[in-house]
Design a protein around this motif. Structure first.
Motif, mmCIF file in Angstrom:
data_model
loop_
_atom_site.group_PDB
_atom_site.id
_atom_site.type_symbol
_atom_site.label_atom_id
_atom_site.label_comp_id
_atom_site.label_asym_id
_atom_site.label_seq_id
_atom_site.Cartn_x
_atom_site.Cartn_y
_atom_site.Cartn_z
ATOM 1 N N SER A 67 2.205 -5.471 4.932
ATOM 2 C CA SER A 67 2.357 -4.397 3.933
ATOM 3 C C SER A 67 1.300 -3.400 4.060
ATOM 4 C CB SER A 67 1.953 -5.249 2.594
ATOM 5 O OG SER A 67 3.066 -6.076 2.237
ATOM 6 N N TYR A 68 -0.014 -4.097 4.643
ATOM 7 C CA TYR A 68 -1.108 -3.016 4.723
ATOM 8 C C TYR A 68 -0.993 -2.221 5.880
ATOM 9 C CZ TYR A 68 -6.036 -1.224 5.279
ATOM 10 O OH TYR A 68 -7.077 -0.596 5.628
ATOM 11 N N PRO A 69 -0.604 -2.717 7.002
ATOM 12 C CA PRO A 69 -0.237 -1.822 8.269
ATOM 13 C C PRO A 69 0.809 -0.703 7.981
ATOM 14 C CG PRO A 69 -0.594 -3.932 8.858
ATOM 15 C CD PRO A 69 -0.381 -3.929 7.425
ATOM 16 N N PHE A 70 1.796 -1.085 6.982
ATOM 17 C CA PHE A 70 2.786 -0.082 6.722
ATOM 18 C C PHE A 70 2.247 0.853 5.576
ATOM 19 C CE2 PHE A 70 6.327 1.079 3.987
ATOM 20 C CZ PHE A 70 7.306 1.633 4.720
ATOM 21 N N TYR A 71 1.342 0.484 4.789
ATOM 22 C CA TYR A 71 0.811 1.351 3.881
ATOM 23 C C TYR A 71 -0.134 2.394 4.705
ATOM 24 C CZ TYR A 71 -2.473 2.915 0.225
ATOM 25 O OH TYR A 71 -2.961 3.732 -0.736
ATOM 26 N N THR A 72 -0.795 2.043 5.442
ATOM 27 C CA THR A 72 -1.868 2.832 6.179
ATOM 28 C C THR A 72 -0.902 3.962 7.171
ATOM 29 O OG1 THR A 72 -2.192 1.325 7.915
ATOM 30 C CG2 THR A 72 -3.919 1.355 6.058
ATOM 31 N N LYS A 73 0.007 3.330 7.539
ATOM 32 C CA LYS A 73 0.780 4.341 8.460
ATOM 33 C C LYS A 73 1.273 5.429 7.844
ATOM 34 C CE LYS A 73 4.958 4.201 11.421
ATOM 35 N NZ LYS A 73 6.061 3.353 11.992
ATOM 36 N N HIS A 74 1.701 5.351 6.386
ATOM 37 C CA HIS A 74 2.149 6.603 5.719
ATOM 38 C C HIS A 74 1.193 6.998 4.739
ATOM 39 C CE1 HIS A 74 5.810 3.845 6.720
ATOM 40 N NE2 HIS A 74 6.549 5.013 6.232
ATOM 41 N N LEU A 75 -0.034 6.780 4.782
ATOM 42 C CA LEU A 75 -0.988 7.628 4.256
ATOM 43 C C LEU A 75 -1.138 9.078 4.798
ATOM 44 C CD1 LEU A 75 -4.078 5.396 4.177
ATOM 45 C CD2 LEU A 75 -2.655 6.227 2.137
ATOM 46 N N PRO A 76 -1.147 10.215 4.059
ATOM 47 C CA PRO A 76 -1.213 11.527 4.400
ATOM 48 C C PRO A 76 -2.406 11.824 5.329
ATOM 49 C CG PRO A 76 -1.550 11.548 2.068
ATOM 50 C CD PRO A 76 -1.190 9.997 2.729
ATOM 51 N N ASN A 77 -3.215 11.299 5.026
ATOM 52 C CA ASN A 77 -4.750 11.583 5.775
ATOM 53 C C ASN A 77 -5.346 10.187 5.981
ATOM 54 O OD1 ASN A 77 -4.541 14.389 5.706
ATOM 55 N ND2 ASN A 77 -4.976 14.406 3.833
ATOM 56 N N TYR A 124 -7.963 2.367 -1.134
ATOM 57 C CA TYR A 124 -6.770 3.167 -1.703
ATOM 58 C C TYR A 124 -5.638 2.009 -1.764
ATOM 59 C CZ TYR A 124 -8.985 7.140 0.202
ATOM 60 O OH TYR A 124 -9.888 8.305 0.442
ATOM 61 N N PHE A 125 -5.637 1.213 -1.058
ATOM 62 C CA PHE A 125 -4.498 0.093 -1.078
ATOM 63 C C PHE A 125 -4.514 -0.741 -2.179
ATOM 64 C CE2 PHE A 125 -2.876 -4.213 0.456
ATOM 65 C CZ PHE A 125 -1.525 -3.614 0.535
ATOM 66 N N HIS A 126 -5.863 -1.222 -2.483
ATOM 67 C CA HIS A 126 -6.071 -2.105 -3.724
ATOM 68 C C HIS A 126 -5.886 -1.118 -4.994
ATOM 69 C CE1 HIS A 126 -8.136 -5.964 -2.613
ATOM 70 N NE2 HIS A 126 -8.129 -5.430 -1.436
ATOM 71 N N THR A 127 -6.184 -0.174 -4.884
ATOM 72 C CA THR A 127 -5.887 0.729 -6.048
ATOM 73 C C THR A 127 -4.194 1.014 -6.561
ATOM 74 O OG1 THR A 127 -7.839 1.944 -5.744
ATOM 75 C CG2 THR A 127 -6.409 3.129 -7.104
ATOM 76 N N LEU A 175 6.325 4.252 -3.671
ATOM 77 C CA LEU A 175 5.092 4.819 -4.137
ATOM 78 C C LEU A 175 4.946 6.045 -3.411
ATOM 79 C CD1 LEU A 175 2.347 4.737 -5.679
ATOM 80 C CD2 LEU A 175 1.530 3.080 -3.673
ATOM 81 N N PHE A 176 5.131 6.011 -2.375
ATOM 82 C CA PHE A 176 5.106 7.457 -1.403
ATOM 83 C C PHE A 176 5.690 8.337 -1.529
ATOM 84 C CE2 PHE A 176 2.226 4.129 1.364
ATOM 85 C CZ PHE A 176 1.149 5.423 1.487
ATOM 86 N N ASP A 177 7.273 8.059 -2.057
ATOM 87 C CA ASP A 177 8.026 8.953 -2.347
ATOM 88 C C ASP A 177 7.663 9.674 -3.655
ATOM 89 O OD1 ASP A 177 9.576 8.253 0.062
ATOM 90 O OD2 ASP A 177 10.897 6.996 -0.950
#
Length: 431
Positions: free
Chosen positions: A238-248, A259-262, A312-314
């Motif tokens: 989950s966390y690697p997938f989340y960081t991969k899609h962060l815009p910055n 950011y992930f915890h929020t 969430l990212f969409d």
């Protein structure tokens, strides 16, 4: 008589080791931390849509109760005179003489106790805190919850510099206000409620402003979770997938974890205690603070599924496009366009004197006429000089405003996708 074997004195680490409830293990008697298991689950964010009709626990492994993980680093407080290990009772006595009852940290002002720092964060709308008393002993706090709403900068608090004092919005405390140094220390010292047998349930509000000041990274270092407490599916998937899609993505510091915890609404549990360790070479024992963290067993792991993270990212992308389209429809003036606007001068009102009677009117003379024209020319030249001065002053103020905007990160970023000028654009030390 047989000689009794001399027992090794129990240190703080031994105390933690032999207390099952401090390791997250069940007790045969009442567990002080059992109330944490009944804490209501955090609400889902708007971007997450729960799947109905199917249970998320059908193929999960058997439940294992989370246990505390002691952080490998500790916070050095001072060097003691002890050259050998001491008992827990002696350690209690030492810390009770060293610290004030409600201020378990080095201080030169006992008025600035833990209650003072908690009042700062509550008054500034930075946290929501609740203390839960022990049902068997109302004077004893069983555990506490703290939701972090924001970490404000000096500008957001209306403080000019580190030494400026800000009054409390609700007077009544012994001290009338606080400085930004007090505000920074409050996030650390508010959690020093009681060592050994007290726990904090920590979380971020979903509306938490992610552009945190740089000093908050140190707070996470001491009180934030570590990788060892996360379930394997979160830390590996989950966390690697989340960081991969962060815009910055910013790999420096723990911002991505914050950011992930929020976004995922992940809480954690933290506790701390005193201990004596050999921290410095060729020195006596040092008094340190050690920190322990653990996972919250009641957290819904399905919230961190790849499907919900993608939703969430969409949703964030759609909000970003909407803001972008609205901002494009509103014309904005550039600093150069604003500088070309001539300064506004209010019209001067000429005071009209009532005409004097004819009998008092003096005959004009060439000398009087020439002096009047000279005065008129002098007034015009002074008015022109004032206009030029005001225009130059206006241009100088525009230049200063433009420089200040660049300092505070308010100029449009080079990357059009970055609307805020970087994750640390609100650093409090930038005046």
């Amino acid at each position: 008589m047989t000689d009794k074997k001399q027992k090794k004195p129990m240190s703080a680490s031994d105390y933690i080791k032999h207390m099952p409830h401090l390791q997250g293990k069940p007790l045969t008697t009442q567990n002080q931390y059992s109330a944490l298991a009944e804490f209501p689950p955090l609400s889902y964010s708007k971007a997450v849509i729960s799947q109905s009709g199917q249970s998320s626990n059908t193929n999960q492994p058997p439940f294992q109760k989370a246990s505390y993980h002691l952080k490998s680093y500790n916070q050095h407080l001072n060097t003691t005179h002890y050259t050998k290990e001491i008992t827990l009772k002696e350690l209690y006595s030492y810390t009770n003489h060293l610290f004030y009852g409600d201020a378990l940290n080095p201080t030169d002002n006992v008025t600035k106790n833990r209650t003072f720092y908690e009042y700062i964060l509550v008054d500034s709308k930075s946290i929501e805190v609740t203390h839960y008393p022990d049902p068997k002993n109302p004077n004893h706090i069983s555990y506490s919850t703290c939701k972090i709403l924001r970490v404000a900068s000096m500008q957001q608090l209306g403080i000019l510099n580190l030494h400026t004092s800000k009054n409390f919005s609700q007077p009544g405390f012994v001290l009338p206000g606080y400085t930004y140094v007090d505000y920074m220390q409050a996030f650390f010292r508010v959690l020093y409620l009681r060592p050994y047998d007290h726990s904090w349930f920590l979380s971020f509000d979903q509306r938490f402003n992610k552009h945190v000041p740089g000093w908050f990274n140190e707070w996470w270092h001491w009180f934030g979770p570590i990788d060892q407490i996360y379930p394997p599916e979160i830390i590996k998937t989950s966390y690697p997938f989340y960081t991969k899609h962060l815009p910055n993505t910013n790999p420096i510091g723990p911002l991505n974890k914050i950011y992930f915890h929020t976004d995922m609404g992940i809480p954690w549990i933290c506790s701390w205690h005193f201990n004596l360790v050999l921290a410095l070479p060729n020195m006596p024992y040092s008094l340190v603070k050690e920190f322990r963290v653990k996972w919250w067993d009641k957290y819904n792991i399905e919230r961190c599924s790849l499907t919900n993270i993608k939703k969430l990212f969409d949703a964030n992308k759609q909000d970003h496009l909407l803001i972008k389209s609205v901002s494009r429809s509103i014309p904005l003036l550039t600093p150069s366009q604003i500088a070309n606007i001539p300064p506004y001068h209010p019209p001067t009102q000429i005071k009209q004197e009532p005409p004097s009677p004819a009998k008092n009117k003096k005959p004009s003379s060439p000398t009087h006429s020439s002096s009047s024209s000279q005065k008129s020319k002098s007034k015009k030249s002074k008015l022109q000089a004032m206009k030029e001065t005001l225009k130059a002053l206006s241009q100088e103020m525009m230049n200063i405003s433009s420089d200040d905007d660049s300092v505070h990160g308010q100029e449009p970023a080079e990357n059009p996708e970055d609307l805020f000028g970087g994750p640390l654009s609100q650093d409090p030390f930038v005046l």
